[in-house]
Enzyme design. Structure first.
Site, PDB file in Angstrom:
ATOM      1  N   ASP A   1       0.805  -1.125  -0.056  1.00 62.24           N
ATOM      2  CA  ASP A   1       0.239   0.070  -0.064  1.00 62.24           C
ATOM      3  C   ASP A   1       0.743   1.301  -0.067  1.00 62.24           C
ATOM      4  O   ASP A   1       2.234   1.110   0.242  1.00 62.24           O
ATOM      5  CB  ASP A   1      -0.849  -0.067   1.260  1.00 62.24           C
ATOM      6  CG  ASP A   1      -2.088   1.243   1.458  1.00 62.24           C
ATOM      7  OD1 ASP A   1      -2.541   1.160   0.368  1.00 62.24           O
ATOM      8  OD2 ASP A   1      -1.792   2.117   2.278  1.00 62.24           O
ATOM      9  N   SER A   2       0.433   2.498  -0.375  1.00 65.74           N
ATOM     10  CA  SER A   2       1.207   3.363  -0.313  1.00 65.74           C
ATOM     11  C   SER A   2       1.326   4.065   1.068  1.00 65.74           C
ATOM     12  O   SER A   2       2.190   4.790   1.366  1.00 65.74           O
ATOM     13  CB  SER A   2       0.461   4.679  -0.951  1.00 65.74           C
ATOM     14  OG  SER A   2      -1.021   4.938  -0.485  1.00 65.74           O
TER      15      SER A   2
ATOM     16  N   CYS B   1     -11.133   4.033  -1.439  1.00 66.35           N
ATOM     17  CA  CYS B   1      -9.661   4.379  -0.742  1.00 66.35           C
ATOM     18  C   CYS B   1      -9.767   3.641   0.707  1.00 66.35           C
ATOM     19  O   CYS B   1     -10.645   3.733   1.189  1.00 66.35           O
ATOM     20  CB  CYS B   1      -9.439   5.869  -0.757  1.00 66.35           C
ATOM     21  SG  CYS B   1      -8.214   6.373   0.438  1.00 66.35           S
TER      22      CYS B   1
ATOM     23  N   HIS C   1      -8.451   4.565   3.227  1.00 63.62           N
ATOM     24  CA  HIS C   1      -8.630   5.576   4.401  1.00 63.62           C
ATOM     25  C   HIS C   1      -9.932   5.754   4.780  1.00 63.62           C
ATOM     26  O   HIS C   1     -10.183   5.865   5.755  1.00 63.62           O
ATOM     27  CB  HIS C   1      -7.843   6.823   4.167  1.00 63.62           C
ATOM     28  CG  HIS C   1      -6.452   6.686   4.372  1.00 63.62           C
ATOM     29  ND1 HIS C   1      -5.629   6.386   3.485  1.00 63.62           N
ATOM     30  CD2 HIS C   1      -5.588   7.227   5.453  1.00 63.62           C
ATOM     31  CE1 HIS C   1      -4.347   6.399   3.618  1.00 63.62           C
ATOM     32  NE2 HIS C   1      -4.335   6.967   4.866  1.00 63.62           N
TER      33      HIS C   1
ATOM     34  N   CYS D   1      -3.720  -0.709  -2.307  1.00 64.20           N
ATOM     35  CA  CYS D   1      -3.817   0.601  -2.423  1.00 64.20           C
ATOM     36  C   CYS D   1      -4.843   1.024  -3.859  1.00 64.20           C
ATOM     37  O   CYS D   1      -4.463   0.357  -4.892  1.00 64.20           O
ATOM     38  CB  CYS D   1      -2.376   1.190  -2.858  1.00 64.20           C
ATOM     39  SG  CYS D   1      -2.443   3.139  -3.330  1.00 64.20           S
TER      40      CYS D   1
ATOM     41  N   GLU E   1      -6.046  10.647   8.309  1.00 62.33           N
ATOM     42  CA  GLU E   1      -4.937  10.646   8.913  1.00 62.33           C
ATOM     43  C   GLU E   1      -4.669  11.209  10.140  1.00 62.33           C
ATOM     44  O   GLU E   1      -3.829  10.837  11.254  1.00 62.33           O
ATOM     45  CB  GLU E   1      -3.595  10.674   7.905  1.00 62.33           C
ATOM     46  CG  GLU E   1      -3.746   9.581   6.964  1.00 62.33           C
ATOM     47  CD  GLU E   1      -2.385   9.306   6.421  1.00 62.33           C
ATOM     48  OE1 GLU E   1      -1.386  10.100   6.427  1.00 62.33           O
ATOM     49  OE2 GLU E   1      -2.080   8.215   5.788  1.00 62.33           O
TER      50      GLU E   1
END
Lengths: 267, 267
Positions: free
Chosen positions: A9-10, A183, A185, A72, A151
């Protein structure tokens, strides 16, 4: 088969996929790479995302992985297909599992997709859903502020609600009944997104769907690891591991002890 | 002297410094490097910021620059001092010019600093101000969401006002009269920050101050370029140039035509 599963993942977002893999495939060894030193990918160009993705995969194949999960969304949408073509290890990204789940779920035939700018610009989810069921209409919106908000832990806040209402206004107006969280996140903002969308809209977590798709692919390919012993989990990152370890505890609900920094630019 | 001035930043923010340099030093040739492929630096570790900064400077010195301006607050705060020690080219960062201006400006002896997490954690502004005037009290707050908000153009919005009020609440409570915008993106949010701070607080733009400090250093070092001919400006970036060119037009108020992509990981 004895080789580990590789997940990349990024950054930390892919740990939501890893958590699901640990749960449904406890016997598998897993090598996780998080490119925290170069995250986020979502606002970068196709070219540089392709370069980073190729390096991430090269790192994992050096660890003799038997299967690669690209956790990702941005890399899956923009670069995975091309990179996968240059390797013999089977790979799965998060787009197709998320697209399949959404196409199966929608009653109204109207699906929304939210993701990073690169993911949305790639049109990968819409294209994949149309390939599965051409009758489904797909509406896409980039939500670039969701990653930094998630984040920073800026979740149950009025500012985040305002931004979510702003981003999702057109989604409400067009009357979708299924929304893909495109995504890794975004599940952290699930409550805010659900509130902005109102009742009657199903949220699809591509990460969860991908872990299940990976298990199906391992079964189909005869790649499952036998035995009862729990698989070993090792973690690599492209910046110092301290911050990753902290965030990982939140994402995985457990402490991890073995995190190693690698210089990903050498791959 | 004939060599160009080198300016680098983690991305586009440093163009606010470049614009000022172009204005007050029109005869100077300038080489600008924006590390857009790895931006932002502000949430990364000291170690990786030091590695990236060393590569950025190595790239500029290869262009035989006579002077280096580090336009990135994070790199200036965390890594520039160490990197500068390994080169004979004179360098200036944004911390000292901003700190000097704030120390000169405050009447109450109470200065606020806002910046990225890495800049604030480094304590570089506070340390520098105390070195200039130990009587000045410095209050620091990291505002990590300001960079993505500025980059997304999310400026005159209620959500941004709420986030600014939240971040700056303690700054108001402690009664500062001078606030350093310790990140080159923050001047884009100047109106929102000013509103959140209320009247009677002077905002210091470190970028503007740095351009003037660079001119003073060039004069003092006998490094000024003579003649009337306007200097050439060349731009390099670590991702494809299209997006940079668009944003640059907004930052510089003029189109730039020569932007070249470089692979910064090779430096």
């Amino acid at each position: 088969m004895e080789g580990p599963i590789g997940i990349f993942d990024s950054g930390v977002g892919g740990l939501t996929v890893a958590r699901e893999v640990f749960k449904i495939l406890p016997a598998e060894a897993v090598v996780y790479f998080g490119d925290v030193g170069r995250s986020p990918y979502g606002g970068r160009s196709k070219e540089i995302i392709a370069q980073f993705t190729a390096q991430d995969v090269a790192f994992l194949t050096e660890h003799r992985v038997k299967f690669v999960i690209c956790a990702c969304n941005t890399a899956s949408a923009v670069a995975l297909h091309e990179v996968a073509g240059r390797h013999c290890v089977p790979m799965v990204g998060v787009i197709e599992p998320g697209a399949r789940a959404a196409a199966a779920r929608t009653r109204a035939g109207r699906v929304g997709v939210i993701g990073t700018t690169a993911t949305i610009n790639s049109d990968a989810y819409a294209r994949t859903i149309r390939g599965i069921d051409p009758a489904v209409k797909v509406f896409s919106v980039a939500c670039p502020l969701f990653v930094p908000l998630a984040e920073e832990g800026y979740i149950e806040r009025e500012a985040t609600r305002l931004i979510a209402r702003d981003y999702l206004k057109t989604m409400r107006d067009v009357g979708i009944d299924t929304l893909i969280l495109g995504c890794t996140h975004y599940p952290l903002l699930r409550s805010v997104i659900a509130e902005a969308m109102g009742d009657g809209v199903a949220l699809i977590d591509s990460g969860e769907e991908t872990a299940r798709a990976a298990r199906d692919a391992l079964v189909a390919g005869g790649l499952l690891r036998g035995g009862e012993a729990p698989g070993e989990h090792t973690f690599y990152v492209s910046d110092v591991p301290e911050k990753f370890t902290q965030v990982a505890a939140r994402f995985l609900g457990t402490m991890i002890d073995r995190v190693t920094r690698v210089d990903i630019s050498r791959y």
